[in-house]
Design a protein around this motif. Structure first.
Motif, PDB file in Angstrom:
ATOM      1  N   LEU A 149     -17.935  20.972 -25.793  1.00 19.28           N
ATOM      2  CA  LEU A 149     -17.581  20.224 -24.768  1.00 19.28           C
ATOM      3  C   LEU A 149     -16.824  21.072 -24.561  1.00 19.28           C
ATOM      4  O   LEU A 149     -16.431  21.587 -23.353  1.00 19.28           O
ATOM      5  N   ALA A 150     -15.445  20.443 -24.761  1.00 21.51           N
ATOM      6  CA  ALA A 150     -14.097  20.586 -24.119  1.00 21.51           C
ATOM      7  C   ALA A 150     -13.922  22.049 -24.666  1.00 21.51           C
ATOM      8  O   ALA A 150     -13.137  23.106 -24.187  1.00 21.51           O
ATOM      9  N   ARG A 151     -14.596  22.709 -25.364  1.00 24.26           N
ATOM     10  CA  ARG A 151     -14.058  24.445 -25.435  1.00 24.26           C
ATOM     11  C   ARG A 151     -15.310  24.777 -24.272  1.00 24.26           C
ATOM     12  O   ARG A 151     -14.248  26.060 -23.429  1.00 24.26           O
ATOM     13  N   LEU A 153     -15.141  23.414 -21.410  1.00 25.33           N
ATOM     14  CA  LEU A 153     -14.921  23.436 -20.457  1.00 25.33           C
ATOM     15  C   LEU A 153     -13.478  24.454 -20.285  1.00 25.33           C
ATOM     16  O   LEU A 153     -13.388  24.575 -18.996  1.00 25.33           O
ATOM     17  N   THR A 154     -12.426  24.716 -21.309  1.00 22.75           N
ATOM     18  CA  THR A 154     -11.567  25.611 -21.589  1.00 22.75           C
ATOM     19  C   THR A 154     -12.512  26.409 -21.059  1.00 22.75           C
ATOM     20  O   THR A 154     -11.270  27.305 -20.247  1.00 22.75           O
ATOM     21  N   ASN A 155     -13.014  27.394 -21.598  1.00 16.60           N
ATOM     22  CA  ASN A 155     -14.147  28.642 -21.217  1.00 16.60           C
ATOM     23  C   ASN A 155     -14.327  28.546 -19.090  1.00 16.60           C
ATOM     24  O   ASN A 155     -13.658  29.780 -19.083  1.00 16.60           O
ATOM     25  N   HIS A 156     -14.976  27.835 -19.086  1.00 16.60           N
ATOM     26  CA  HIS A 156     -15.422  28.186 -17.776  1.00 16.60           C
ATOM     27  C   HIS A 156     -13.992  27.739 -16.279  1.00 16.60           C
ATOM     28  O   HIS A 156     -13.703  28.209 -16.129  1.00 16.60           O
ATOM     29  N   GLY A 204      -2.971  24.712 -20.486  1.00 19.58           N
ATOM     30  CA  GLY A 204      -2.119  24.169 -21.955  1.00 19.58           C
ATOM     31  C   GLY A 204      -2.704  23.437 -22.264  1.00 19.58           C
ATOM     32  O   GLY A 204      -2.408  22.964 -23.558  1.00 19.58           O
ATOM     33  N   ALA A 205      -2.479  22.319 -21.647  1.00 15.49           N
ATOM     34  CA  ALA A 205      -3.036  20.727 -21.960  1.00 15.49           C
ATOM     35  C   ALA A 205      -3.986  20.622 -22.665  1.00 15.49           C
ATOM     36  O   ALA A 205      -4.522  19.900 -23.892  1.00 15.49           O
ATOM     37  N   ILE A 206      -5.089  20.696 -22.315  1.00 12.84           N
ATOM     38  CA  ILE A 206      -7.319  21.184 -23.010  1.00 12.84           C
ATOM     39  C   ILE A 206      -6.375  22.379 -24.619  1.00 12.84           C
ATOM     40  O   ILE A 206      -6.992  21.219 -25.432  1.00 12.84           O
ATOM     41  N   ASN A 207      -5.729  23.229 -23.995  1.00 15.68           N
ATOM     42  CA  ASN A 207      -5.630  23.437 -25.651  1.00 15.68           C
ATOM     43  C   ASN A 207      -5.435  23.489 -26.312  1.00 15.68           C
ATOM     44  O   ASN A 207      -6.002  22.786 -27.611  1.00 15.68           O
ATOM     45  N   PHE A 208      -4.494  22.136 -26.112  1.00 17.48           N
ATOM     46  CA  PHE A 208      -3.336  21.849 -27.280  1.00 17.48           C
ATOM     47  C   PHE A 208      -4.393  20.255 -27.938  1.00 17.48           C
ATOM     48  O   PHE A 208      -4.840  19.645 -28.910  1.00 17.48           O
ATOM     49  N   PHE A 209      -5.232  19.952 -26.322  1.00 15.53           N
ATOM     50  CA  PHE A 209      -5.970  18.930 -27.256  1.00 15.53           C
ATOM     51  C   PHE A 209      -7.380  19.633 -27.692  1.00 15.53           C
ATOM     52  O   PHE A 209      -7.772  18.690 -29.242  1.00 15.53           O
ATOM     53  N   VAL A 210      -8.122  20.741 -27.595  1.00 14.93           N
ATOM     54  CA  VAL A 210      -8.637  20.929 -27.984  1.00 14.93           C
ATOM     55  C   VAL A 210      -8.762  21.329 -30.001  1.00 14.93           C
ATOM     56  O   VAL A 210      -9.385  21.437 -30.802  1.00 14.93           O
ATOM     57  N   SER A 211      -7.342  21.846 -30.141  1.00 15.64           N
ATOM     58  CA  SER A 211      -6.886  22.790 -31.004  1.00 15.64           C
ATOM     59  C   SER A 211      -6.557  20.983 -31.829  1.00 15.64           C
ATOM     60  O   SER A 211      -6.535  21.131 -33.943  1.00 15.64           O
TER      61      SER A 211
END
Length: 344
Positions: A149-151, A153-156, A204-211
């Motif tokens: 779901l986080a990925r 959200l990142t794409n959208h 940037g924050a969400i990508n760090f969360f996903v990683s």
């Protein structure tokens, strides 16, 4: 018929050498060829010959040294070929033993698995450890759902930021070309550019969360699950050899059976030690995994909450402060684009 066979045997020729011993000349073809050459054409003057004879010096039995050298070389090559053959045979036997042990182990484990499946065999169960393993597997499934779901959200959100960027450029262009609506297009262009900037910060924050979640799920948890898989295989082997030993103990106690019982006891102890060692490894890894999971998720959930709240509240300063708090550095605009030389 018997008389004809006896007459035929009586007429067979038996080769006799100079000493009167029977000999099969076909055993050394090279020596026979050298002797025939000497008898037909005489000795080669370019070769040294060895003269053998009794006291008095009769010159019979002249043998060229080439035949001796050839015989020695033939003997040496035979020894080397035999050594290579023995080495090859040893490797083949070793591989056969490995395959044999693997096949026997596979047979015992398959038999144990089928017995457990149909309820005829007993299995070793650690209730506390099995409960912890099941909790881990369920936690991994839920975290995989969060990661998916986080990925998404990142794409959208990335698509929305790109749309805002394009919309801001269009408003700015129309502000230059429409004097009567310059102010209206102008402040809409500024608003979209600000939203785009804040959106890139939130990305940037969400990508760090996903990683971080991806590392936790697909590396840390997966490593522990691999150890659990090794533990479960060791448990199956241990129960298979335990059942084999129990079956032998119920049989007769003759010399052959006692030898088999002793061998089975050794294999049972080996697999018992392996099972207990892996069980301790799993227990330790589960403990460290739980501590690491709590530490990582505490940080990541705080980051996700603060970043999302600041973005939708329109608080640009708080959003940038959140990234600084968690040491997240954004890539400058155009950092992922190829240089002018790379485009050529």
């Amino acid at each position: 018929m018997a008389e004809s066979m006896m007459s035929k045997a009586a007429t067979m020729e038996i080769p006799i050498n100079s000493n009167g011993d029977s000999r099969n000349l076909a055993e050394d073809d090279s020596l026979e060829q050298d002797l025939q050459q000497v008898m037909v054409s005489g000795p080669n003057l370019n070769e040294t010959s060895i003269v053998s004879g009794g006291y008095g010096g009769t010159t019979e039995g002249i043998i060229p040294t080439s035949s001796i050298k050839g015989s020695n070389m033939h003997h040496t090559s035979s020894n080397s070929s035999m050594t290579a053959e023995e080495a090859t045979r040893g490797i083949a036997v070793e591989k056969f033993d490995i395959v044999k042990k693997w096949g026997l182990n596979t047979y015992k484990c398959t038999k144990q698995m089928i017995s457990e499946r149909f309820g005829r065999g007993s299995r070793t169960v650690d209730l506390e450890l099995e409960a912890q393993i099941e909790v881990l597997r369920e936690t991994k499934r839920k975290y995989e759902s969060v990661l998916h779901l986080a990925r998404a959200l990142t794409n959208h959100f990335y698509s929305m930021v790109q749309t805002q960027h394009a919309l801001g450029d269009t408003f700015a262009d129309l502000s230059q070309k429409s004097p009567e609506l310059r102010d209206e297009f102008g402040y809409n262009a500024e608003t979209q550019k600000l939203l785009c900037k804040n959106g890139e910060t939130l990305l940037g924050a969400i990508n760090f969360f996903v990683s971080s979640i991806n590392t936790l799920v697909n590396k840390t948890m997966e490593d522990t699950l691999m150890t659990i898989k090794m533990y479960e295989n060791a448990r199956l082997e241990f129960d298979a050899y335990r059942a084999d030993l129990e079956e032998l103990n119920l049989g007769p106690r003759d010399a052959v059976t006692m030898a088999r019982i002793e061998a089975a006891q050794q294999q049972y102890q080996i697999h018992k030690d392996k099972y207990e060692r892996l069980r301790n490894d799993v227990t330790i890894k589960l403990k460290f995994l739980e501590e690491n999971k709590v530490k990582v998720m505490h940080k990541q959930l705080l980051l996700f909450h603060n970043a999302i709240s600041a973005y939708f509240a329109g608080n640009q300063q708080q959003l940038e402060q959140t990234l600084k708090q968690f040491n997240i550095k954004l890539k400058p605009p155009g950092a992922d684009k190829p240089s002018w030389l790379e485009e050529q």
